[in-house]
Design a protein around this motif. Structure first.
Motif, PDB file in Angstrom:
ATOM      1  N   VAL A  34       1.200  -1.489   0.096  1.00 55.44           N
ATOM      2  CA  VAL A  34      -0.032  -0.101  -0.254  1.00 55.44           C
ATOM      3  C   VAL A  34       1.097   1.559   0.257  1.00 55.44           C
ATOM      4  CG1 VAL A  34      -2.251   1.102   1.251  1.00 55.44           C
ATOM      5  CG2 VAL A  34      -1.736  -1.322   1.080  1.00 55.44           C
ATOM      6  N   GLN A  35       0.201   1.840  -1.335  1.00 55.98           N
ATOM      7  CA  GLN A  35       1.051   3.620  -1.799  1.00 55.98           C
ATOM      8  C   GLN A  35       0.590   4.585  -1.170  1.00 55.98           C
ATOM      9  OE1 GLN A  35       3.481   4.295  -4.823  1.00 55.98           O
ATOM     10  NE2 GLN A  35       2.696   6.644  -4.518  1.00 55.98           N
ATOM     11  N   SER A  36      -0.667   4.856  -0.987  1.00 58.30           N
ATOM     12  CA  SER A  36      -0.912   5.370  -0.372  1.00 58.30           C
ATOM     13  C   SER A  36      -2.667   5.544  -0.292  1.00 58.30           C
ATOM     14  CB  SER A  36      -1.351   6.965  -1.163  1.00 58.30           C
ATOM     15  OG  SER A  36      -2.411   6.870  -2.126  1.00 58.30           O
ATOM     16  N   VAL A  37      -3.385   5.939   1.101  1.00 58.97           N
ATOM     17  CA  VAL A  37      -4.368   5.698   1.373  1.00 58.97           C
ATOM     18  C   VAL A  37      -5.499   6.571   1.572  1.00 58.97           C
ATOM     19  CG1 VAL A  37      -6.250   4.691   2.691  1.00 58.97           C
ATOM     20  CG2 VAL A  37      -4.153   3.877   2.416  1.00 58.97           C
ATOM     21  N   LYS A  38      -6.326   7.019   0.499  1.00 63.13           N
ATOM     22  CA  LYS A  38      -7.863   8.263   0.791  1.00 63.13           C
ATOM     23  C   LYS A  38      -9.045   8.050   1.084  1.00 63.13           C
ATOM     24  CE  LYS A  38      -6.305   9.951  -3.197  1.00 63.13           C
ATOM     25  NZ  LYS A  38      -5.794  10.374  -4.232  1.00 63.13           N
ATOM     26  N   PHE A  39     -10.007   8.378   1.587  1.00 66.47           N
ATOM     27  CA  PHE A  39     -11.542   8.207   1.647  1.00 66.47           C
ATOM     28  C   PHE A  39     -12.076   9.058   0.696  1.00 66.47           C
ATOM     29  CE2 PHE A  39      -9.095   7.191   5.479  1.00 66.47           C
ATOM     30  CZ  PHE A  39      -9.284   5.645   5.520  1.00 66.47           C
ATOM     31  N   PHE A  40     -12.923   8.697   0.257  1.00 66.13           N
ATOM     32  CA  PHE A  40     -14.005   9.171  -0.229  1.00 66.13           C
ATOM     33  C   PHE A  40     -15.655   8.638   0.054  1.00 66.13           C
ATOM     34  CE2 PHE A  40     -16.442   9.565  -4.774  1.00 66.13           C
ATOM     35  CZ  PHE A  40     -16.847  10.499  -4.629  1.00 66.13           C
ATOM     36  N   LYS A  41     -16.414   9.429   0.555  1.00 57.73           N
ATOM     37  CA  LYS A  41     -17.589   8.940   0.612  1.00 57.73           C
ATOM     38  C   LYS A  41     -17.754   7.554   1.631  1.00 57.73           C
ATOM     39  CE  LYS A  41     -20.160  11.012  -3.320  1.00 57.73           C
ATOM     40  NZ  LYS A  41     -21.224  11.006  -4.104  1.00 57.73           N
ATOM     41  N   GLN A  42     -17.863   6.013   1.369  1.00 58.11           N
ATOM     42  CA  GLN A  42     -18.321   5.212   1.439  1.00 58.11           C
ATOM     43  C   GLN A  42     -16.658   4.259   1.577  1.00 58.11           C
ATOM     44  OE1 GLN A  42     -20.017   5.481  -1.033  1.00 58.11           O
ATOM     45  NE2 GLN A  42     -21.352   3.577  -1.707  1.00 58.11           N
ATOM     46  N   VAL A  71     -13.096   3.213   0.073  1.00 59.71           N
ATOM     47  CA  VAL A  71     -11.638   3.914   0.433  1.00 59.71           C
ATOM     48  C   VAL A  71     -10.773   3.918  -0.923  1.00 59.71           C
ATOM     49  CG1 VAL A  71      -9.503   2.428   2.115  1.00 59.71           C
ATOM     50  CG2 VAL A  71     -11.828   2.265   2.558  1.00 59.71           C
ATOM     51  N   ILE A  72      -9.485   4.884  -1.235  1.00 61.89           N
ATOM     52  CA  ILE A  72      -9.347   4.989  -2.396  1.00 61.89           C
ATOM     53  C   ILE A  72      -7.806   4.462  -1.980  1.00 61.89           C
ATOM     54  CG2 ILE A  72      -7.870   6.113  -4.407  1.00 61.89           C
ATOM     55  CD1 ILE A  72     -11.134   6.376  -4.367  1.00 61.89           C
ATOM     56  N   LEU A  73      -6.888   3.265  -2.812  1.00 66.31           N
ATOM     57  CA  LEU A  73      -6.243   2.656  -2.287  1.00 66.31           C
ATOM     58  C   LEU A  73      -4.809   2.642  -3.762  1.00 66.31           C
ATOM     59  CD1 LEU A  73      -6.457  -0.322  -0.985  1.00 66.31           C
ATOM     60  CD2 LEU A  73      -5.843   1.386   0.074  1.00 66.31           C
ATOM     61  N   LYS A  74      -3.794   3.664  -3.706  1.00 63.09           N
ATOM     62  CA  LYS A  74      -2.902   3.212  -4.289  1.00 63.09           C
ATOM     63  C   LYS A  74      -1.823   1.930  -4.306  1.00 63.09           C
ATOM     64  CE  LYS A  74      -0.224   4.792  -7.817  1.00 63.09           C
ATOM     65  NZ  LYS A  74       0.497   3.680  -8.228  1.00 63.09           N
ATOM     66  N   PHE A  75      -1.448   1.303  -5.078  1.00 65.89           N
ATOM     67  CA  PHE A  75       0.445   0.414  -4.905  1.00 65.89           C
ATOM     68  C   PHE A  75       0.660   0.411  -5.147  1.00 65.89           C
ATOM     69  CE2 PHE A  75      -3.947  -1.676  -4.688  1.00 65.89           C
ATOM     70  CZ  PHE A  75      -4.613  -2.296  -3.721  1.00 65.89           C
ATOM     71  N   LYS A  76       1.609   0.571  -4.278  1.00 66.35           N
ATOM     72  CA  LYS A  76       3.667   1.173  -4.583  1.00 66.35           C
ATOM     73  C   LYS A  76       3.294  -0.231  -6.475  1.00 66.35           C
ATOM     74  CE  LYS A  76       7.909   1.619  -3.392  1.00 66.35           C
ATOM     75  NZ  LYS A  76       9.074   1.219  -2.507  1.00 66.35           N
ATOM     76  N   GLY A  77       4.310   0.470  -7.182  1.00 63.74           N
ATOM     77  CA  GLY A  77       4.742  -0.612  -8.586  1.00 63.74           C
ATOM     78  C   GLY A  77       3.224  -0.912  -9.543  1.00 63.74           C
ATOM     79  N   ILE A  78       2.226  -0.149  -9.227  1.00 58.74           N
ATOM     80  CA  ILE A  78       0.832  -0.678 -10.679  1.00 58.74           C
ATOM     81  C   ILE A  78       0.625   1.173 -10.626  1.00 58.74           C
ATOM     82  CG2 ILE A  78      -1.778  -0.252 -10.794  1.00 58.74           C
ATOM     83  CD1 ILE A  78      -0.729  -3.017  -8.312  1.00 58.74           C
ATOM     84  N   ASP A  79       1.097   1.709 -11.260  1.00 63.80           N
ATOM     85  CA  ASP A  79       0.962   3.395 -11.713  1.00 63.80           C
ATOM     86  C   ASP A  79       0.150   3.776 -12.746  1.00 63.80           C
ATOM     87  OD1 ASP A  79       2.533   4.182  -9.598  1.00 63.80           O
ATOM     88  OD2 ASP A  79       3.925   2.910 -11.674  1.00 63.80           O
ATOM     89  N   ASN A  80      -1.269   2.902 -13.577  1.00 57.51           N
ATOM     90  CA  ASN A  80      -1.488   2.733 -15.071  1.00 57.51           C
ATOM     91  C   ASN A  80      -2.773   2.236 -14.738  1.00 57.51           C
ATOM     92  OD1 ASN A  80      -2.738   2.293 -17.287  1.00 57.51           O
ATOM     93  ND2 ASN A  80      -0.823   2.057 -18.273  1.00 57.51           N
ATOM     94  N   ILE A  81      -3.780   2.599 -14.799  1.00 58.42           N
ATOM     95  CA  ILE A  81      -5.460   1.884 -14.865  1.00 58.42           C
ATOM     96  C   ILE A  81      -5.250   0.950 -16.039  1.00 58.42           C
ATOM     97  CG2 ILE A  81      -6.100   3.018 -17.584  1.00 58.42           C
ATOM     98  CD1 ILE A  81      -8.892   3.161 -15.820  1.00 58.42           C
ATOM     99  N   ASN A  82      -4.770   0.641 -16.924  1.00 60.82           N
ATOM    100  CA  ASN A  82      -5.066  -1.081 -17.485  1.00 60.82           C
ATOM    101  C   ASN A  82      -4.047  -2.006 -16.340  1.00 60.82           C
ATOM    102  OD1 ASN A  82      -5.965   0.006 -19.601  1.00 60.82           O
ATOM    103  ND2 ASN A  82      -3.737   0.987 -20.451  1.00 60.82           N
ATOM    104  N   ASP A  83      -3.127  -2.014 -15.904  1.00 60.25           N
ATOM    105  CA  ASP A  83      -2.704  -2.566 -14.751  1.00 60.25           C
ATOM    106  C   ASP A  83      -3.198  -2.781 -13.505  1.00 60.25           C
ATOM    107  OD1 ASP A  83      -0.184  -2.059 -16.328  1.00 60.25           O
ATOM    108  OD2 ASP A  83       0.533  -0.792 -14.819  1.00 60.25           O
ATOM    109  N   ILE A  84      -3.830  -2.759 -13.270  1.00 58.11           N
ATOM    110  CA  ILE A  84      -5.560  -2.679 -11.829  1.00 58.11           C
ATOM    111  C   ILE A  84      -6.557  -2.599 -12.513  1.00 58.11           C
ATOM    112  CG2 ILE A  84      -5.982  -0.258 -11.477  1.00 58.11           C
ATOM    113  CD1 ILE A  84      -5.114  -2.877  -8.866  1.00 58.11           C
ATOM    114  N   GLU A  85      -7.446  -2.557 -13.740  1.00 57.15           N
ATOM    115  CA  GLU A  85      -8.446  -2.551 -14.243  1.00 57.15           C
ATOM    116  C   GLU A  85      -9.105  -3.898 -14.055  1.00 57.15           C
ATOM    117  OE1 GLU A  85     -11.275  -0.234 -17.052  1.00 57.15           O
ATOM    118  OE2 GLU A  85      -9.047  -0.786 -17.760  1.00 57.15           O
ATOM    119  N   LYS A  86      -8.199  -4.524 -14.566  1.00 51.39           N
ATOM    120  CA  LYS A  86      -8.534  -6.269 -14.527  1.00 51.39           C
ATOM    121  C   LYS A  86      -9.284  -6.906 -13.373  1.00 51.39           C
ATOM    122  CE  LYS A  86      -3.697  -7.783 -14.866  1.00 51.39           C
ATOM    123  NZ  LYS A  86      -2.676  -7.841 -15.263  1.00 51.39           N
ATOM    124  N   TYR A  87      -8.250  -6.155 -11.897  1.00 44.91           N
ATOM    125  CA  TYR A  87      -9.096  -6.580 -10.486  1.00 44.91           C
ATOM    126  C   TYR A  87     -10.241  -6.089 -10.004  1.00 44.91           C
ATOM    127  CZ  TYR A  87      -4.121  -8.711 -11.673  1.00 44.91           C
ATOM    128  OH  TYR A  87      -3.583  -9.126 -12.032  1.00 44.91           O
TER     129      TYR A  87
END
Length: 167
Positions: free
Chosen positions: A51-59, A61-77
């Motif tokens: 976990v690189q960063s954590v933010k909160f939006f409504k209900q 949790v917005i997560l950013k993972f280290k090494g995943i910097d592109n929407i295409n790398d995470i969209e399949k999950y």
């Protein structure tokens, strides 16, 4: 007992830089601030993500993972679960249980087998155990001291007292 506990489910991407919106499946979404890593259950394997960063939006949790910097790398999950090892889970208080430990637990009313817990519904006042009963179909039992007499997580057995009007 389950070795890994679900803390959230990826619901969608957030922006184009690899962030995801996570629907928390834990009582306290603020616990994500303390998480250093999670396991992403892809269905075929479990990927360890830092976990690189954590933010909160409504209900969510917005997560950013280290090494995943592109929407295409995470969209399949999207729709996949995020897990933590049991030893990294939030410690429980008295008369608290992980939902994963309750699902599938045999329920007894007196000496008679009543059914099996198939789900737990979280309400504002207390949790409600959804029990699949052989004799009565689906029965909702509030998780209150008057109804729940004993919970044996090790042996996956629960002893209940059926209050008038529950069935």
């Amino acid at each position: 007992m389950e070795q890994f506990l679900q803390v959230g489910v990826i619901s969608s991407t957030h922006g184009i830089r690899g962030e995801v919106k996570v629907f928390p499946t834990t009582d306290d979404a603020a616990r994500f601030k303390k998480l250093k890593k999670v396991l992403l259950d892809t269905g075929k394997e479990r990927l360890e993500l830092e976990v690189q960063s954590v933010k909160f939006f409504k209900q969510f949790v917005i997560l950013k993972f280290k090494g995943i910097d592109n929407i295409n790398d995470i969209e399949k999950y999207k729709g996949k679960s995020l897990l933590v090892p049991r030893e990294d889970a939030v410690p429980l208080g008295d008369d608290e249980y992980y939902i994963a430990d309750l699902i599938g637990m045999e329920v007894f009313a007196g000496n008679e087998r009543f059914g099996v817990i198939k789900d737990v519904m979280e309400t504002g006042a207390n949790e409600v155990y959804i029990i699949d009963s052989d004799k009565h179909g689906e029965v909702l039992v509030p998780a209150i001291r008057q109804c729940i007499l004993d919970v044996d997580v090790e042996n996956k057995k629960m002893q209940i007292r059926l209050m008038d009007g529950l069935i």
